[in-house]
Design a protein around this motif. Structure first.
Motif, mmCIF file in Angstrom:
data_model
loop_
_atom_site.group_PDB
_atom_site.id
_atom_site.type_symbol
_atom_site.label_atom_id
_atom_site.label_comp_id
_atom_site.label_asym_id
_atom_site.label_seq_id
_atom_site.Cartn_x
_atom_site.Cartn_y
_atom_site.Cartn_z
ATOM 1 N N PRO A 222 -57.097 26.279 -49.653
ATOM 2 C CA PRO A 222 -57.781 25.226 -50.422
ATOM 3 C C PRO A 222 -56.951 24.639 -51.550
ATOM 4 O O PRO A 222 -57.321 23.626 -52.129
ATOM 5 N N ASP A 223 -55.799 25.253 -51.894
ATOM 6 C CA ASP A 223 -55.091 24.900 -53.125
ATOM 7 C C ASP A 223 -53.830 24.070 -52.884
ATOM 8 O O ASP A 223 -53.137 23.728 -53.837
ATOM 9 N N PHE A 228 -48.120 21.210 -53.316
ATOM 10 C CA PHE A 228 -48.969 20.401 -54.184
ATOM 11 C C PHE A 228 -49.819 21.252 -55.127
ATOM 12 O O PHE A 228 -50.905 20.848 -55.523
ATOM 13 N N CYS A 229 -49.337 22.423 -55.480
ATOM 14 C CA CYS A 229 -50.038 23.217 -56.494
ATOM 15 C C CYS A 229 -49.042 23.619 -57.578
ATOM 16 O O CYS A 229 -47.912 23.986 -57.281
ATOM 17 N N THR A 230 -49.488 23.518 -58.814
ATOM 18 C CA THR A 230 -48.636 23.960 -59.912
ATOM 19 C C THR A 230 -48.830 25.461 -60.126
ATOM 20 O O THR A 230 -49.949 25.974 -60.053
ATOM 21 N N PHE A 265 -46.548 11.213 -55.403
ATOM 22 C CA PHE A 265 -47.330 12.429 -55.621
ATOM 23 C C PHE A 265 -46.456 13.532 -56.219
ATOM 24 O O PHE A 265 -45.412 13.890 -55.651
ATOM 25 N N ASP A 266 -46.897 14.098 -57.355
ATOM 26 C CA ASP A 266 -46.174 15.190 -58.003
ATOM 27 C C ASP A 266 -46.135 16.399 -57.075
ATOM 28 O O ASP A 266 -47.061 16.640 -56.302
ATOM 29 N N GLU A 305 -55.379 31.440 -44.560
ATOM 30 C CA GLU A 305 -54.448 30.707 -43.703
ATOM 31 C C GLU A 305 -53.242 30.300 -44.555
ATOM 32 O O GLU A 305 -53.087 29.150 -44.957
ATOM 33 N N VAL A 306 -52.379 31.243 -44.824
ATOM 34 C CA VAL A 306 -51.313 31.058 -45.807
ATOM 35 C C VAL A 306 -50.238 30.124 -45.253
ATOM 36 O O VAL A 306 -49.654 30.366 -44.208
ATOM 37 N N GLU A 307 -50.005 29.030 -45.988
ATOM 38 C CA GLU A 307 -48.901 28.122 -45.659
ATOM 39 C C GLU A 307 -47.893 28.029 -46.791
ATOM 40 O O GLU A 307 -46.810 27.484 -46.617
ATOM 41 N N GLY A 308 -48.249 28.546 -47.976
ATOM 42 C CA GLY A 308 -47.370 28.442 -49.125
ATOM 43 C C GLY A 308 -46.064 29.188 -48.933
ATOM 44 O O GLY A 308 -46.043 30.326 -48.460
ATOM 45 N N ARG A 309 -44.951 28.519 -49.321
ATOM 46 C CA ARG A 309 -43.611 29.114 -49.219
ATOM 47 C C ARG A 309 -42.837 28.796 -50.482
ATOM 48 O O ARG A 309 -42.853 27.664 -50.964
ATOM 49 N N GLU A 310 -42.181 29.804 -51.007
ATOM 50 C CA GLU A 310 -41.287 29.638 -52.145
ATOM 51 C C GLU A 310 -39.862 29.853 -51.643
ATOM 52 O O GLU A 310 -39.513 30.957 -51.207
#
Length: 636
Positions: A222-223, A228-230, A265-266, A305-310
């Protein structure tokens, strides 16, 4: 197309300044106008090139890497903001050591709106890698993505090598972190990968530099992390937080604009069309065991449903003590300058802006600065402050930059750090090329059509004394309304600015509900003097000279075309404003074939609505002027 040509192993000498030694500069090009495309079967494609760098015995002062993308000659230009890497792949020739060292990180722009003559150059300091950029080096450009091979970029990678005594001798190079790490996975948190690292400094080491490239990608619900999340990140050295920042970058002021996609978009520490500047932290060498750690803000994806990657690469570079006590260097002339990366600030002359750095071991307390436009009497300024070794500052110089018509050269020289002779004067002077401000008549009309959100926009005009002579406040404007204000100015220099508090300009294709606005300067007869781009993110800026004998700029077309909305389900509007009555032909194209043509006689101003097929995305692909105005609108 316009090209920037670099010559392999070409030696260039700058002019000697004052009693300083001349700065010797060598350009080494490893990728020379090559065409790059994606490999859709792999999602990544590698392009390598050899460079012959200085020998180990030669002293290197600084190295800057310049990366240029352009429109390819034989292909259509690529469209998407893909993450690319520039790496040292091998050192010491074919039989040398295989490496995988990240020099830089480039996010490609949204290129679909760029024309055949488009190109853009970015620059980043890579001096920290100078111990490896020696002799024969294989440089790799990794282009990622899944676009078809009929789309691509023209790529040039050049290294500007400044010869001269080392600022400080490199002792050791250590990789700390390197990888593509999950973010938000409760079963596999990012801290599993960003674990503390213990080490001992070498005996000769005086200080270390922690150099980090870090970008966030993926945008699952959701984030929308991590693109697109700080989220915050801490850098910890010996259990002390030496830096804490939100990994977020504002994109509405991107100097590369407008672009074809969602460029405003930031994002998670990057923007489309961006050669990322690394985060660099200097730490003192301490005896015994030391530790470095990177901590990320705790986060768990609530949906699972993890898509975040650093994507993180971090190095520790150890250095001996600085070689000089009194040593300053020019970093950049930001204003006035015609470099693309400073386009939002230029052309301008009110306040010259420079950056300089202290490279001496003694804190820099004072400095004499000599500056001015060549051909005019130079000025001097005494700066006072406090800069420790390797720290830089940005300075607004007093007195505006003088200029002649056309192209000018601005020069800045740094003298007498702390009242002493600089121990290496080869990088004390810098020059920039800039254009004189545009000339406009002393009387003209500001024509401003608001979009549906006029509360976001502010227009104002200042003179050389910084007095505000005109402004149109957000509270004065109604939505979707045309305002025309006649300005009568004294001869002189002025700056006009449009700001947008939402960072989406007067029009943005992905937000059609915001409507379409525009800003133009017209002469008293109603002809266009200057047309501001509506898709401008945080706003637009114009410096100009008002004169009673202003001459029309015939090198730039004063015709204005715009289609709105650029993504539509049923209808679109074409706004055309021509510099003189002409026959206008409008063609709707599909895969290069005209499927619908409209022709209008003796048109000067034209606002027309057209019906379109459903779910059509449009772009203006060319406009050619002569006996008639020709406009092609491509549907895709």
């Amino acid at each position: 197309m316009k090209k920037i040509f670099w010559s392999i192993c070409t030696l260039a000498l700058t002019l000697a300044f004052s009693d300083a030694k001349a700065q010797e500069v060598t350009n080494m090009t490893t990728h020379d106008h090559i065409t790059i495309t994606t490999d859709v079967s792999q999602g990544t494609n590698s392009f390598t090139g050899w460079g012959v760098f200085p020998h180990q015995q030669e002293s290197i002062r600084r190295i800057k890497m310049q990366v240029t993308l352009g429109h390819p000659d034989s292909l259509a230009i690529a469209h998407w903001d893909y993450l690319d890497f520039i790496n040292i792949k091998k050192t010491g020739g074919n039989s040398g050591q295989t490496r995988d060292i990240e020099l830089g990180r480039l996010i490609t722009p949204y290129g679909s709106s760029f024309t055949k003559d488009w190109s853009y150059t970015w620059e980043v300091d890579v001096t920290d890698f100078s111990s490896m950029l020696r002799d024969s080096v294989l440089i790799e450009f990794v282009h990622n993505g899944w676009e078809p091979e009929k789309l691509g970029w023209e790529l040039t990678v050049n290294f500007e090598i400044q010869k001269g005594p080392e600022i400080a001798k490199q002792i050791k190079f250590t990789e700390l972190y390197k990888g593509d790490f999950p973010y938000g996975n409760i079963d596999d948190p990012v801290e599993n990968y960003l674990t503390p690292i213990s080490f001992r400094f070498e005996e000769q080491t005086d200080f270390g530099r922690i150099r980090i490239q870090h970008t966030g990608h993926g945008f699952g619900k959701p984030d929308l992390c991590s693109e697109f999340c700080t989220r915050w990140r801490e850098v910890v050295f010996n259990d002390q937080v030496i830096d804490k920042r939100h990994l977020w970058k504002e994109c509405g002021d991107n100097p590369l604009y407008p672009q074809g996609g969602t460029w405003i978009f930031d994002r998670g520490h990057w923007c489309p069309g961006d050669l990322q500047d690394p985060d660099v932290f200097q730490v003192p060498a301490k005896e015994g065991t030391n530790s470095i750690d990177i901590d990320m803000m705790p986060y768990v994806d609530s949906i699972g449903e993890v898509e975040g990657r650093e994507i993180v690469t971090a190095y520790l570079i150890e250095y001996a003590a600085p070689n000089n006590k009194f040593d300053v260097a020019m970093e950049e002339i930001m204003v006035p300058n015609k470099k693309q990366n400073y386009g939002r600030m230029n052309p301008a002359v009110f306040e010259p802006v420079i950056r300089f750095r202290n490279l001496g071991s003694e804190p820099l307390k004072e400095l004499k600065i000599k500056y001015g436009t060549e051909g005019f009497k130079p000025k001097t300024f005494k700066w006072t402050g406090n800069l420790n070794f390797s720290e830089e500052t940005t300075l607004y110089l007093p007195e505006m930059a003088q200029f002649n018509a056309g192209q000018n050269t601005y020069s800045v020289e740094l003298l007498r750090p702390n009242g002493k002779k600089d121990q290496w004067q080869g990088d004390n002077q810098m020059k920039s090329v800039f254009h004189a401000p545009k000339q406009l008549p002393t009387e003209f009309v500001v024509t401003y059509k608001t979009n549906n959100n006029p509360e976001e926009n502010h227009l104002f005009l200042i003179n050389a004394k910084k007095d505000t002579l005109y402004q149109r406040m957000p509270s004065e404007c109604e939505a979707n309304t045309l305002y025309q204000d006649t300005l009568r100015l004294d001869a002189g220099l002025y700056e006009f600015e449009l700001t947008d508090s939402a960072g989406n300009g007067l029009e943005f294709w992905a937000q059609p509900e915001a409507g379409y606005g525009y800003l133009r300067f017209l002469d008293i007869e109603g002809n266009i003097l200057h047309h501001f781009i509506s898709d401008c993110g945080n706003g637009r800026f114009l410096s100009f000279e008002a004169t009673t004998d202003a001459k029309k700029d015939t090198t730039v077309s004063q015709n204005a075309f715009f289609i709105y909305p650029r993504r539509t389900k049923d209808k679109l509007e074409l706004d055309a404003f021509l510099e003189k009555p002409q026959t206008m032909r409008v063609q709707f194209m599909s895969d290069g074939v005209a499927v619908e043509t409209h022709e209008y006689l003796s048109i000067k101003y034209h606002l027309r609505r057209y019906a379109c097929r459903q779910n059509t995305h449009l772009r203006l692909v060319n406009s050619v002027f002569g006996g008639f105005a020709s406009l092609a609108i491509d549907t895709f």
